[in-house]
Write a protein that holds these residues in place. Structure first.
Motif, short mmCIF file in Angstrom:
data_model
loop_
_atom_site.label_atom_id
_atom_site.label_comp_id
_atom_site.label_asym_id
_atom_site.label_seq_id
_atom_site.Cartn_x
_atom_site.Cartn_y
_atom_site.Cartn_z
N ARG A 42 0.67 -1.14 -0.05
CA ARG A 42 -0.08 0.20 -0.15
C ARG A 42 0.76 1.23 0.09
N LEU A 43 1.37 1.32 -1.01
CA LEU A 43 2.38 2.82 -1.31
C LEU A 43 1.65 3.85 -1.92
N THR A 49 11.54 9.75 -3.58
CA THR A 49 12.41 8.80 -3.00
C THR A 49 11.68 8.55 -1.60
N LEU A 50 11.34 7.17 -1.46
CA LEU A 50 10.46 6.83 -0.25
C LEU A 50 11.34 5.77 0.57
N TYR A 51 11.41 6.20 1.74
CA TYR A 51 12.16 5.49 2.83
C TYR A 51 11.11 4.52 3.56
N LEU A 52 11.14 3.20 3.17
CA LEU A 52 10.02 2.34 3.88
C LEU A 52 10.46 1.44 4.51
N ALA A 53 9.97 1.36 6.06
CA ALA A 53 10.26 0.45 6.99
C ALA A 53 9.22 -0.40 6.96
N ASP A 54 9.25 -1.66 7.50
CA ASP A 54 8.21 -2.46 7.65
C ASP A 54 7.64 -2.53 8.86
N ALA A 55 6.07 -2.02 8.87
CA ALA A 55 5.68 -1.95 10.24
C ALA A 55 5.33 -3.33 10.95
N ALA A 56 5.60 -4.46 10.20
CA ALA A 56 5.33 -5.58 10.80
C ALA A 56 6.76 -5.88 11.83
N THR A 154 5.19 6.44 -9.20
CA THR A 154 5.65 5.38 -8.57
C THR A 154 6.81 5.68 -7.52
N PRO A 155 6.70 5.39 -6.19
CA PRO A 155 7.63 5.88 -5.30
C PRO A 155 9.27 5.14 -5.84
#
Length: 303
Positions: A42-43, A49-56, A154-155
């Motif tokens: 769900r981006l 630039t998107l720094y994405l950390a996994d919430a799980a 698109t990120p």
């Protein structure tokens, strides 16, 4: 000028307020990068630039861990501003980040004026314009103060992670008290102000709202008097709204009320005082007795 935008997920869902951060950056004229602790499926519609950390793995909220993720992104992007929503997430994390950076923090920004930031003061009865005195600043913006803007695209995702010890653990979400209405989603709002005279006149204002397919709003004096439930209050101590049409009935236009609705697409003010402050931001000012004009308008709309 560059801004690092700190978006929010809640219970696996990207919050729409994340796009208000984009609207703020656009108003500021800043290049952006974004950090999210969320879900790769769900981006956001965001081409930067998107720094994405996994919430799980990181948790939807873990103050020390999330702070470290933000500090790592700051080191990579070197932004002038780190921008949060003024939400429970933002107002908890922002001072932690600012303290670590030894940077100025400006909270609950409602507007940008000549490159400086406008905030409420004196219990939102006044506004002041301020600017940070440090090279970098941490900001929070008031919900609804800036339009939600979807940049599209698109990120460019960079997966990130961090470790941090904490004496705080996230237990879960407690549902907010149910509201009669969510004014933030209404396209038409008709607001009752103190100028309607008495509680018995509220149904007259409500009838116009219904005829227009809108919702009933209220100013703080009306709510404080017990004429209308607090869930209908518009302003910095109520809900910040930006409908397509906002009709203010007997609303004088206190600063805290104007801050909550001035982003409306089209504003009609009905007031017997031609010098009422709300006339300064209204697209149309009707100088008339509210309780004479509103029934006639309602009949015209309904007929």
């Amino acid at each position: 000028m560059k801004a690092l935008l700190i978006g929010e997920y809640r219970e696996g869902r990207l919050l729409d307020t994340t796009y208000e951060l984009c609207g703020f950056a656009q108003a500021l004229g800043a290049e952006t990068a974004m950090l999210l602790v969320g879900n790769a499926t769900r981006l956001p519609a965001y081409g930067g630039t998107l720094y994405l950390a996994d919430a799980a793995a990181c948790g939807e909220y873990h103050p020390d861990l999330h702070k470290q993720l933000i500090l790592d992104a700051i080191q990579k992007e070197n932004p002038d501003y780190v921008v949060f929503m003024h939400s429970s997430y933002g107002w908890d994390l922002a001072p932690r980040v600012a303290a670590r950076l030894k940077a100025a923090q400006i909270s609950e920004i409602i507007a940008i004026v000549n490159g400086q930031f406008e905030v409420g003061c004196c219990n939102a009865k006044m506004r002041r314009t301020i600017k940070p005195s440090t090279p970098r600043a941490v900001l929070t913006i008031q919900a609804g103060a800036f339009p939600a803007v979807q940049p599209g695209g698109t990120p460019q995702v960079q997966q990130v992670s961090a470790t941090a010890d904490s004496r705080v653990s996230f237990v879960g979400y407690e549902p907010a008290e149910a509201k009669d209405v969510d004014l933030a989603r209404a396209e038409v709002i008709v607001t009752a102000g103190r100028g309607i005279g008495k509680k018995d006149n509220v149904p007259v204002i409500q009838a116009l709202a219904k005829a227009l397919g809108g919702e009933l709003g209220a100013s703080r004096p009306v709510v404080d008097a017990g004429w209308v439930d607090h869930s209908h209050q518009v302003g910095t101590t109520g809900q910040t709204v930006s409908p397509k049409l906002y009709i203010a009935c007997g609303v004088s236009g206190a600063i805290q009320h104007l801050a909550g609705m001035k982003k409306s697409d089209f504003i009609v003010a009905i007031n017997k005082d031609k010098d009422a402050p709300i006339g300064e931001i209204a697209d149309v000012l009707v100088v008339a007795d509210v309780m004479q004009f509103i029934p006639a308008l309602t009949a015209k709309v309904a007929g």
